[in-house]
Design an enzyme around this catalytic site. Structure first.
Site, short mmCIF file in Angstrom:
data_model
loop_
_atom_site.label_atom_id
_atom_site.label_comp_id
_atom_site.label_asym_id
_atom_site.label_seq_id
_atom_site.Cartn_x
_atom_site.Cartn_y
_atom_site.Cartn_z
CE1 TYR A 201 -8.66 1.24 -9.92
CE2 TYR A 201 -7.13 3.07 -10.04
CZ TYR A 201 -7.37 1.71 -9.98
OH TYR A 201 -6.31 0.84 -9.97
NE ARG B 267 -3.35 2.87 -11.50
CZ ARG B 267 -3.06 4.12 -11.16
NH1 ARG B 267 -2.47 4.93 -12.02
NH2 ARG B 267 -3.35 4.58 -9.97
CE1 TYR C 144 -2.35 -3.66 -9.03
CE2 TYR C 144 -1.23 -1.66 -8.35
CZ TYR C 144 -1.69 -2.93 -8.07
OH TYR C 144 -1.46 -3.48 -6.83
CD GLU D 92 0.71 -9.22 1.53
OE1 GLU D 92 -0.22 -8.57 1.01
OE2 GLU D 92 0.51 -10.19 2.29
N PRO D 93 4.75 -5.16 -0.99
CG PRO D 93 7.00 -4.58 -1.29
CD PRO D 93 6.10 -5.49 -0.50
N GLY D 94 3.78 -3.66 -4.06
CA GLY D 94 3.58 -3.89 -5.49
C GLY D 94 3.79 -2.59 -6.24
N GLY E 231 0.76 -1.24 0.00
CA GLY E 231 0.00 0.00 0.00
C GLY E 231 0.78 1.28 0.00
CB CYS F 262 -15.63 2.75 -29.99
SG CYS F 262 -15.00 3.00 -31.67
#
Length: 416
Positions: A316, A312, A371, A273-275, A239, A343
């Site tokens: 959001y 992305r 992502y 748990e870094p991503g 996070g 489209c």
């Protein structure tokens, strides 16, 4: 810090000009910097050096085999949420014994495969999942190592779509129910309790929420100890935010220091748990301006990358920095919505951006390493784009651009 910088008004990926790379490999094009990936991994290692730990790279952020192989070579473990991700880790040379399996919808087949590979532990997200894992473990004659993903009801102060630690979220088991759940697992001969887990959200730009969550986990740890339930690790999830625009997230060391201080006297490991923090700013998406369209209300820069390549912003409303690959002195700057060829009205990479760009020139979307590729699709029957890894003055194709025959290779014309 990353290794995408301007030299004489031209964007470089380490020692290679981005324009040259796009000309060579075509666009749209994902470019990753090896030096940036190594730097980010080392930053987490240094932040956790004073405590026994396991850095589990979150595969969902970017599941490229080359990136997974690099993470494994640097000593990383992995956080997976599907059998496919676990198989990717194994294919890339990752050690299953350093894998944690998260996710709310693990199937019996996925559980069995993970047990057969000898993963480190399952992060359990519901009571029915406990029963499912126990049943599969019994059928295989194995004992499953398990950790409960505790939902501490802590607000990560991030976008609602990437907040995961509130009571209203689907993830984890409510804090007030956790002790009873641990007692249930302790009485199950097919399960071996090994940890406590939480993950409260993504793109956090303050260490305060994770410290608040850690305090709640410590209270639970003390209750478990009093009940005779032994824990060998606390997993605080991932996070940590990154800089897309004007965010000022803490460094891994700043982010972790207070947590390390709270756990320093306990005989437990700390898992993270870094991503996004590992890969976001290690990658860019390069796209070519096709047309500049003057509208009555807005100007549009129509590019060859669409929401299928980078969803992305549309998904959001994420703000991602868009820059000119070549900067021209005294060039005319206009305000554009940068949009793709898909489209859909929501097919955009950025809105109201000040750019000096001409048709045929390249733009780069920064922070696209996380992502981006992993959420891409073939919508509108568009090809998945090529991806390359840069190491100083060398570039390597880590995913070839799809060809059209691959779009329908698993389909058949039948039933006519």
């Amino acid at each position: 810090m990353d290794f995408f910088n301007y030299k004489n008004n031209e964007l470089y990926a380490e020692d290679l000009a981005v324009t040259d790379l796009a000309d060579q490999y075509g666009s749209p094009l994902y470019i990753y910097s090896k030096a940036t990936l190594v730097r980010h991994m080392n930053a987490f290692k240094e932040a956790l050096a004073k405590k026994r730990h396991l850095i589990c790279y979150a595969v969902k952020a970017n599941s490229s085999l080359s990136i997974l192989a690099l993470m494994a070579s640097l000593g990383a473990g992995f956080d997976v949420v599907s059998e496919g991700e676990l198989r990717r880790v194994i294919k890339a040379g990752g050690d299953p014994k350093k894998v944690v399996f998260s996710g709310v919808g693990k199937t019996a087949h996925e559980i069995a495969f993970a047990l057969e590979q000898g993963i480190d532990c399952f992060n359990i997200e519901s009571v029915p999942e406990i029963n499912a894992i126990s049943s599969v473990a019994k059928s295989l004659g194995k004992k499953a190592r398990v950790s409960v993903r505790v939902n501490p009801n802590v607000d990560a102060k991030t976008h609602p779509s990437i907040s995961t630690g509130l009571k209203s979220n689907k993830f984890g088991i409510a804090y007030d129910e956790a002790l009873a759940v641990y007692r249930q697992m302790a009485a199950d001969p097919n399960l071996e309790i090994c940890g406590i887990d939480c993950h409260i959200g993504s793109q956090m730009t303050s260490g305060a929420p994770i410290l608040e969550a850690t305090e709640r986990l410590l209270d639970l740890y003390k209750e478990l100890t009093e009940c005779g339930i032994k824990i060998d690790h606390i997993d605080i999830g991932g996070g940590l935010g990154v800089t897309y625009g004007d965010e000022t997230p803490p460094s891994p060391y700043e982010y972790m220091s207070a947590v390390i201080n709270r756990l320093k006297d306990l005989d437990i490991s700390i898992y993270v748990e870094p991503g996004r923090a590992m890969v976001a700013n290690a990658g860019i998406l390069v796209t070519k301006a096709l047309y500049l369209k003057k509208g009555s209300v807005k100007n549009f820069c129509i590019v060859d990358a669409g929401m299928n390549d980078l969803i992305r912003p549309a998904l959001y409303n994420s703000w991602m920095n868009i820059v000119e690959v070549k900067k021209h002195q005294d060039a005319k700057v206009d305000l554009y919505d940068v949009v793709g060829p898909v489209c859909e009205s929501d097919d955009f990479l950025g809105k109201e951006r000040k750019l000096a760009v001409s048709a045929g020139e390249y733009l780069a979307v920064r922070g696209a390493g996380a992502y981006g590729s992993s959420m891409s699709s073939n919508y509108n029957s568009r090809l998945l784009c090529a991806e390359i890894l840069v190491d100083k003055n060398k570039s390597y194709v880590i995913r070839k651009r799809q060809d059209f025959s691959q779009l329908w290779e698993n389909e058949s014309i039948a039933g006519l």
